[in-house]
Design a protein around this motif. Structure first.
Motif, PDB file in Angstrom:
ATOM      1  N   UNK A  22       0.810  -1.225   0.000  1.00  0.00           N
ATOM      2  CA  UNK A  22       0.000   0.000   0.000  1.00  0.00           C
ATOM      3  C   UNK A  22       0.837   1.267   0.000  1.00  0.00           C
ATOM      4  N   UNK A  23       2.164   1.142  -0.066  1.00  0.00           N
ATOM      5  CA  UNK A  23       2.968   2.364  -0.096  1.00  0.00           C
ATOM      6  C   UNK A  23       2.864   3.031  -1.468  1.00  0.00           C
ATOM      7  N   UNK A  24       3.059   4.337  -1.550  1.00  0.00           N
ATOM      8  CA  UNK A  24       2.817   5.101  -2.783  1.00  0.00           C
ATOM      9  C   UNK A  24       3.616   4.628  -3.987  1.00  0.00           C
ATOM     10  N   UNK A  25       4.854   4.210  -3.790  1.00  0.00           N
ATOM     11  CA  UNK A  25       5.691   3.792  -4.919  1.00  0.00           C
ATOM     12  C   UNK A  25       5.111   2.556  -5.591  1.00  0.00           C
ATOM     13  N   UNK A  26       4.727   1.568  -4.811  1.00  0.00           N
ATOM     14  CA  UNK A  26       4.175   0.328  -5.361  1.00  0.00           C
ATOM     15  C   UNK A  26       2.827   0.590  -6.026  1.00  0.00           C
ATOM     16  N   UNK A  27       1.986   1.413  -5.403  1.00  0.00           N
ATOM     17  CA  UNK A  27       0.684   1.700  -5.984  1.00  0.00           C
ATOM     18  C   UNK A  27       0.816   2.476  -7.292  1.00  0.00           C
ATOM     19  N   UNK A  28       1.769   3.391  -7.345  1.00  0.00           N
ATOM     20  CA  UNK A  28       1.980   4.139  -8.586  1.00  0.00           C
ATOM     21  C   UNK A  28       2.514   3.219  -9.683  1.00  0.00           C
ATOM     22  N   UNK A  29       3.414   2.295  -9.316  1.00  0.00           N
ATOM     23  CA  UNK A  29       3.926   1.332 -10.290  1.00  0.00           C
ATOM     24  C   UNK A  29       2.788   0.467 -10.830  1.00  0.00           C
ATOM     25  N   UNK A  30       1.856   0.091  -9.961  1.00  0.00           N
ATOM     26  CA  UNK A  30       0.702  -0.698 -10.380  1.00  0.00           C
ATOM     27  C   UNK A  30      -0.173   0.105 -11.338  1.00  0.00           C
ATOM     28  N   UNK A  31      -0.378   1.367 -11.028  1.00  0.00           N
ATOM     29  CA  UNK A  31      -1.178   2.264 -11.872  1.00  0.00           C
ATOM     30  C   UNK A  31      -0.582   2.365 -13.283  1.00  0.00           C
ATOM     31  N   UNK A  32       0.715   2.537 -13.363  1.00  0.00           N
ATOM     32  CA  UNK A  32       1.396   2.663 -14.656  1.00  0.00           C
ATOM     33  C   UNK A  32       1.373   1.341 -15.413  1.00  0.00           C
ATOM     34  N   UNK A  33       1.622   0.239 -14.709  1.00  0.00           N
ATOM     35  CA  UNK A  33       1.717  -1.072 -15.354  1.00  0.00           C
ATOM     36  C   UNK A  33       0.398  -1.490 -16.003  1.00  0.00           C
ATOM     37  N   UNK A  34      -0.708  -1.050 -15.427  1.00  0.00           N
ATOM     38  CA  UNK A  34      -2.015  -1.450 -15.959  1.00  0.00           C
ATOM     39  C   UNK A  34      -2.679  -0.342 -16.766  1.00  0.00           C
ATOM     40  N   UNK A  35      -1.863   0.414 -17.484  1.00  0.00           N
ATOM     41  CA  UNK A  35      -2.381   1.387 -18.443  1.00  0.00           C
ATOM     42  C   UNK A  35      -3.113   2.543 -17.816  1.00  0.00           C
ATOM     43  N   UNK A  36      -2.550   3.093 -16.755  1.00  0.00           N
ATOM     44  CA  UNK A  36      -3.139   4.255 -16.089  1.00  0.00           C
ATOM     45  C   UNK A  36      -4.574   3.988 -15.630  1.00  0.00           C
ATOM     46  N   UNK A  37      -4.787   2.784 -15.124  1.00  0.00           N
ATOM     47  CA  UNK A  37      -6.110   2.404 -14.624  1.00  0.00           C
ATOM     48  C   UNK A  37      -6.059   2.275 -13.111  1.00  0.00           C
ATOM     49  N   UNK A  38      -7.064   2.866 -12.451  1.00  0.00           N
ATOM     50  CA  UNK A  38      -7.095   2.827 -10.992  1.00  0.00           C
ATOM     51  C   UNK A  38      -7.764   1.555 -10.455  1.00  0.00           C
ATOM     52  N   UNK A  39      -8.452   0.813 -11.324  1.00  0.00           N
ATOM     53  CA  UNK A  39      -9.197  -0.359 -10.851  1.00  0.00           C
ATOM     54  C   UNK A  39      -8.292  -1.368 -10.160  1.00  0.00           C
ATOM     55  N   UNK A  40      -7.199  -1.747 -10.837  1.00  0.00           N
ATOM     56  CA  UNK A  40      -6.286  -2.725 -10.260  1.00  0.00           C
ATOM     57  C   UNK A  40      -5.597  -2.176  -9.010  1.00  0.00           C
ATOM     58  N   UNK A  41      -5.345  -0.869  -8.997  1.00  0.00           N
ATOM     59  CA  UNK A  41      -4.706  -0.244  -7.827  1.00  0.00           C
ATOM     60  C   UNK A  41      -5.581  -0.395  -6.596  1.00  0.00           C
ATOM     61  N   UNK A  42      -6.861  -0.032  -6.736  1.00  0.00           N
ATOM     62  CA  UNK A  42      -7.763  -0.087  -5.584  1.00  0.00           C
ATOM     63  C   UNK A  42      -8.025  -1.522  -5.153  1.00  0.00           C
ATOM     64  N   UNK A  43      -8.150  -2.426  -6.131  1.00  0.00           N
ATOM     65  CA  UNK A  43      -8.380  -3.825  -5.769  1.00  0.00           C
ATOM     66  C   UNK A  43      -7.178  -4.416  -5.048  1.00  0.00           C
ATOM     67  N   UNK A  44      -5.991  -4.083  -5.522  1.00  0.00           N
ATOM     68  CA  UNK A  44      -4.780  -4.594  -4.880  1.00  0.00           C
ATOM     69  C   UNK A  44      -4.626  -4.038  -3.468  1.00  0.00           C
ATOM     70  N   UNK A  45      -4.751  -2.730  -3.336  1.00  0.00           N
ATOM     71  CA  UNK A  45      -4.604  -2.101  -2.024  1.00  0.00           C
ATOM     72  C   UNK A  45      -5.696  -2.564  -1.071  1.00  0.00           C
TER      73      UNK A  45
END
Length: 293
Positions: free
Chosen positions: A97-120
């Motif tokens: 849930x730290x910002x670096x990992x969440x931002x990396x997730x956001x970028x990796x999945x095409x600037x989509x927040x869905x995977x970020x929120x589900x992961x966190x």
């Protein structure tokens, strides 16, 4: 020979990827040892077991790093008097849930927040549930009596700033050396598994949501990728598991909590009983949680 060269390449990449974060983890652990008193940490944590688990999980957002360096920090917190179940909740949540990992997730999945929120979201739920269950299960100190947590009897409170900085460096080196051997062993096993266990064999098993989730969790354990980089690997499986995107969430959460090198690192700090219970709880909660997504 080709397989040995491939193993060597993967092994080196795992070690090089993980070392910076182990150094960060060792450094933060040393800062806690030298500059933070037991009373300060204890006052920060609520007395209520559920609130302490919740607080510890959320504090993870402040620690930019991955699972490679979080184990010694959690062990240090326990040595400082934090309840083991709260420290472990922190250990599970922080690498995700730290910002670096969440931002990396956001970028990796095409600037989509869905995977970020589900992961966190799944990571927080799992870390809280595991911590809460452990609060009833752990009745004694889970740290190994002769573990690799370097606890010095020096009183740092009377040191001047220069002496404290020297102590930080000393503690960092000790911690890094103690964790490093587990990284090497874990990296070697993980790289061997990647070379000799074909990924295609596992992918062919993922025909249903249940099997796809189990396959992705197994891959996360075997690949042992740091949480700062695992999202880019996970995104490559989107086409293979297009029907079951929740299995990719399971990969992102489970791998950051339990993988080969992480388990080996934990053996240097925690007793076997805790590790078995911890891995079992994480497996069950991540599996069920991902199926509900």
């Amino acid at each position: 020979m080709d397989r040995l060269l491939q193993l060597n390449t993967i092994f080196i990449s795992i070690v090089i990827e993980a070392i910076p974060f182990i150094v960060i983890g060792a450094f933060v652990s040393a800062l806690i040892e030298v500059f933070v008193s037991e009373n300060t940490i204890i006052r920060m944590m609520p007395k209520n077991r559920f609130l302490s688990v919740l607080t510890a999980s959320l504090i993870g957002v402040l620690f930019p790093g991955c699972e490679c360096g979080i184990v010694p920090i959690a062990a240090r917190l326990i040595k400082k008097g934090v309840a083991p179940y709260a420290a472990i909740s922190f250990m599970l949540a922080a690498p995700i849930i730290n910002p670096i990992v969440l931002f990396a997730t956001y970028v990796a999945f095409g600037d989509s927040w869905t995977m970020v929120w589900q992961r966190a979201g799944l990571a927080l739920v799992v870390s809280i549930l595991v911590g809460f269950v452990l609060s009833f299960v752990i009745k004694e100190n889970p740290l190994k009596e002769n573990g690799d947590v370097h606890v010095h009897v020096h009183d740092h409170s009377n040191q001047n700033t220069k002496q404290k900085l020297i102590s930080v460096i000393t503690h960092t080196i000790d911690e890094f050396l103690s964790v490093g051997k587990f990284l090497v062993m874990g990296g070697l096993i993980a790289s061997a598994m990647q070379v000799f266990v074909p990924t295609k064999v596992l992918l062919t098993l993922g025909h249903t949501k249940v099997t796809a989730t189990l396959v992705m969790m197994a891959l996360a354990f075997i690949l042992s990728i740091c949480s700062e980089a695992d999202a880019f690997v996970a995104s490559s499986f989107r086409n293979s598991f297009a029907k079951y995107q929740s299995s990719i969430v399971a990969f992102l959460v489970f791998g950051a909590m339990v993988d080969i090198k992480n388990v080996l690192m934990m053996t240097g700090y925690f007793n076997k009983r805790l590790i078995v219970i911890l891995v079992s709880l994480i497996t069950v909660f991540v599996f069920i949680g991902s199926l509900l997504l």
